[in-house]
Design a protein around this motif. Sequence first.
Motif, short mmCIF file in Angstrom:
data_model
loop_
_atom_site.label_atom_id
_atom_site.label_comp_id
_atom_site.label_asym_id
_atom_site.label_seq_id
_atom_site.Cartn_x
_atom_site.Cartn_y
_atom_site.Cartn_z
N GLN A 202 0.81 -1.21 0.00
CA GLN A 202 0.00 0.00 0.00
C GLN A 202 0.85 1.27 0.00
O GLN A 202 0.40 2.32 -0.45
N GLY A 203 2.06 1.17 0.47
CA GLY A 203 2.96 2.32 0.45
C GLY A 203 3.28 2.78 -0.96
O GLY A 203 3.62 3.95 -1.18
N LEU A 204 3.13 1.87 -1.94
CA LEU A 204 3.41 2.23 -3.33
C LEU A 204 2.40 3.26 -3.85
O LEU A 204 2.69 3.98 -4.80
N LEU A 205 1.22 3.30 -3.23
CA LEU A 205 0.21 4.26 -3.67
C LEU A 205 0.64 5.70 -3.42
O LEU A 205 0.12 6.61 -4.05
N THR A 206 1.59 5.88 -2.51
CA THR A 206 2.09 7.24 -2.28
C THR A 206 2.85 7.76 -3.49
O THR A 206 3.04 8.97 -3.63
N LEU A 207 3.29 6.85 -4.36
CA LEU A 207 3.95 7.26 -5.59
C LEU A 207 2.96 7.72 -6.66
O LEU A 207 3.37 8.24 -7.69
N ASN A 208 1.70 7.49 -6.41
CA ASN A 208 0.64 7.84 -7.35
C ASN A 208 -0.16 9.00 -6.79
O ASN A 208 -1.08 8.81 -6.00
N PRO A 209 0.14 10.24 -7.18
CA PRO A 209 -0.58 11.39 -6.61
C PRO A 209 -2.07 11.40 -6.93
O PRO A 209 -2.87 11.93 -6.17
N PHE A 210 -2.44 10.79 -8.05
CA PHE A 210 -3.85 10.81 -8.41
C PHE A 210 -4.67 9.87 -7.54
O PHE A 210 -5.90 10.01 -7.46
N ALA A 211 -4.03 8.91 -6.89
CA ALA A 211 -4.74 8.01 -5.99
C ALA A 211 -5.37 8.79 -4.83
O ALA A 211 -6.48 8.48 -4.39
N SER A 212 -4.67 9.82 -4.36
CA SER A 212 -5.21 10.64 -3.27
C SER A 212 -6.41 11.45 -3.74
O SER A 212 -7.38 11.64 -2.99
N ILE A 213 -6.36 11.94 -4.98
CA ILE A 213 -7.48 12.72 -5.52
C ILE A 213 -8.71 11.83 -5.67
O ILE A 213 -9.82 12.20 -5.28
N VAL A 214 -8.51 10.64 -6.23
CA VAL A 214 -9.62 9.70 -6.38
C VAL A 214 -10.17 9.31 -5.01
O VAL A 214 -11.38 9.22 -4.81
N GLY A 215 -9.26 9.11 -4.05
CA GLY A 215 -9.70 8.78 -2.70
C GLY A 215 -10.56 9.87 -2.09
O GLY A 215 -11.52 9.58 -1.36
N ALA A 216 -10.24 11.14 -2.39
CA ALA A 216 -11.05 12.25 -1.88
C ALA A 216 -12.45 12.23 -2.49
O ALA A 216 -13.45 12.47 -1.79
N TYR A 217 -12.53 11.96 -3.78
CA TYR A 217 -13.85 11.83 -4.43
C TYR A 217 -14.66 10.72 -3.77
O TYR A 217 -15.85 10.87 -3.49
#
Length: 261
Positions: A202-217
Amino acid sequence: MFKGLWRYRNFVLSAIQNEFRSRFIRSKLGGLWMILNPLSQVAIYALILSNVLAAKLPGVTGQYAYSVYLMAGLLAWTLFSEIISRCLTLFVEQGNLIKKMKFPRVTLPAITIGSCLINNAFLVIAMLGLFLILGVNFSLQMLWLIPLTLIVVLFAAGIGILLGVINVFVRDLGQVIPILLQVWFWFTPIVYPRAIIPIEYQGLLTLNPFASIVGAYQDILVYGRTENVIELLPIAIISVCLLVVSLFVFRRASEEMVDVL
């Protein structure tokens, strides 16, 4: 550059309007085509995966929970990928116009982004209508979608304009980026919930900035919470800086682009 964009604002608005009309002037369904593709994706994924992944959504129950989760992620991704894809080939497709007419060339990405925002507005309306049918309660927290959309636009425009400039000089980029976007899509928790990813990865998701945006949606539309939205501030700052850099490169490379085109 921005003064020129302001002077030509009526040209930008009329171009967006004309593009919208030309796309659907002979279409019976009109603007519905802009939302049928993402909604068909939702239907396909929900039909195939809902029984498997619905139980994996932490804290969410209901027959249509997975469908709502999926629509929330696709709402962000559709706007993001459309802006990048259209900006990628924008300057090549408009090469004749750039060579033959003198006008602020920054109006071209402005027209493209404006058109993408209209498409996204139709999609938002359609999805909110489906949410209502599926029994999702609306709240004032959904107003957070407005700043989130702005972040998506800034981030996508920064990437798209920069790639569009490079694509003028390196045409292979136009073939590579669609493949990378597909990889990026599956590297982002849109179709699948973040909870199914093993903890050690799951730490690899920190390399994906768009994952945080999708998570906010997904937090806003699925869970009704906004606590994590403030964490997007660094991404918003990065998006602004990226857009500034891409516009700087675009301005410096404009004359060379004309020669290459």
